[in-house]
Write an enzyme that holds these catalytic residues in place. Structure first.
Site, short mmCIF file in Angstrom:
data_model
loop_
_atom_site.label_atom_id
_atom_site.label_comp_id
_atom_site.label_asym_id
_atom_site.label_seq_id
_atom_site.Cartn_x
_atom_site.Cartn_y
_atom_site.Cartn_z
N TYR A 148 55.52 54.96 54.50
CA TYR A 148 55.64 53.62 53.90
C TYR A 148 57.02 53.47 53.28
CZ TYR A 148 54.63 49.55 50.98
OH TYR A 148 54.67 48.31 50.38
N LYS B 198 60.11 50.81 54.21
CA LYS B 198 60.74 49.89 53.27
C LYS B 198 62.24 50.16 53.13
CE LYS B 198 57.07 47.56 52.67
NZ LYS B 198 56.97 46.20 53.24
#
Length: 253
Positions: free
Chosen positions: A147, A151
């Site tokens: 994750y 990002k």
């Protein structure tokens, strides 16, 4: 032309943003893979335009953009790339296919949407792209490895396009909230130590307000919440080793 097209619109931050902009008189377009929740929100917003969409399907993305913008005079004032997925857990306990899914939706899906929207954005004075970034895109967060990687990619894409698309009159920026109380986070089966230490102090409506601020006072990166603003700006002037030390402390069991 005040219109906004939102991915991941059926719940959480996307839904809160749709409600806010609808209340402010904007024309709202809703995209999500959850057909039932999407239809319910569209009905709540007086029959708002909506389409079921997998953002990783480039052909379907192009068709959805064309359909929405056909009813908007070929223009798009604001694209909000809100769709995303999260999986918390130790890296080696998560199957590679799940890591790949996170990157496909959070990065490739965002690229598909932004690329397909370009012509409509270019045709619209004051057009903007707002990407759903994260505090996890500033320093890698243990137990959110893929994750965080997604990002970081969003952050890099945002910075590049903010410069590249300035010549077309298109603004590009991202939001960087820490943990937000949404179904994506609340449905996780594992809670990372950093989550316990920092807590969850934001709701979806808080981030929707940040989208509204970004639409009217754009920044390249918009940290969300006082807590993270202080950490973010401190991180801009402290050495990398100190940021690592802080993250290591926050991530202790």
């Amino acid at each position: 032309m005040k219109n906004i097209l939102i991915t991941g619109a059926a719940s959480g931050i996307g839904a809160a943003t749709a409600r806010l902009f609808h209340q402010q008189g904007w024309r709202v377009g809703l995209l999500d893979c959850n057909r039932q929740a999407l239809a319910q929100l569209a009905a709540e917003l007086g029959g708002a335009w909506n389409a079921e969409l997998d953002v990783t399907d480039a052909a379907a993305v192009k068709a959805a953009l064309a359909d929405f913008c056909a009813g908007q005079g070929g223009q798009l004032r604001l694209l909000f790339n809100s769709a995303g997925v999260l999986r918390i857990g130790q890296f080696e306990t998560i199957e590679p296919a799940e890591h790949a899914r996170i990157l496909q939706i959070n990065v490739l899906g965002l690229i598909n949407m932004t690329h397909a929207a370009f012509a409509y954005l270019k045709a619209t004075p004051g057009a903007q792209v707002i990407n759903m970034g994260s505090a996890s895109g500033v320093y890698g967060v243990p137990e959110l490895a893929s994750y965080s990687a997604s990002k970081f990619a969003v952050r890099g894409l945002t910075e590049a396009l903010e410069i590249e698309w300035a010549r077309h009159g298109i603004g590009v920026g991202d939001l960087m909230p820490p943990f937000v109380s949404t179904p994506m986070l609340n449905d996780q089966q594992v809670q990372a130590p950093v989550l316990r230490r920092l807590g969850v102090n934001l709701g979806a409506e808080d981030v929707a307000q940040a989208v509204w601020q970004q639409a009217h006072r754009p920044l390249v990166h918009r940290p969300v919440s006082l807590q993270f603003k202080l950490l973010y700006w401190a991180g801009q002037i402290t050495p990398a080793w100190l940021s690592r030390l802080m993250m290591a402390w926050l991530s202790r069991p």
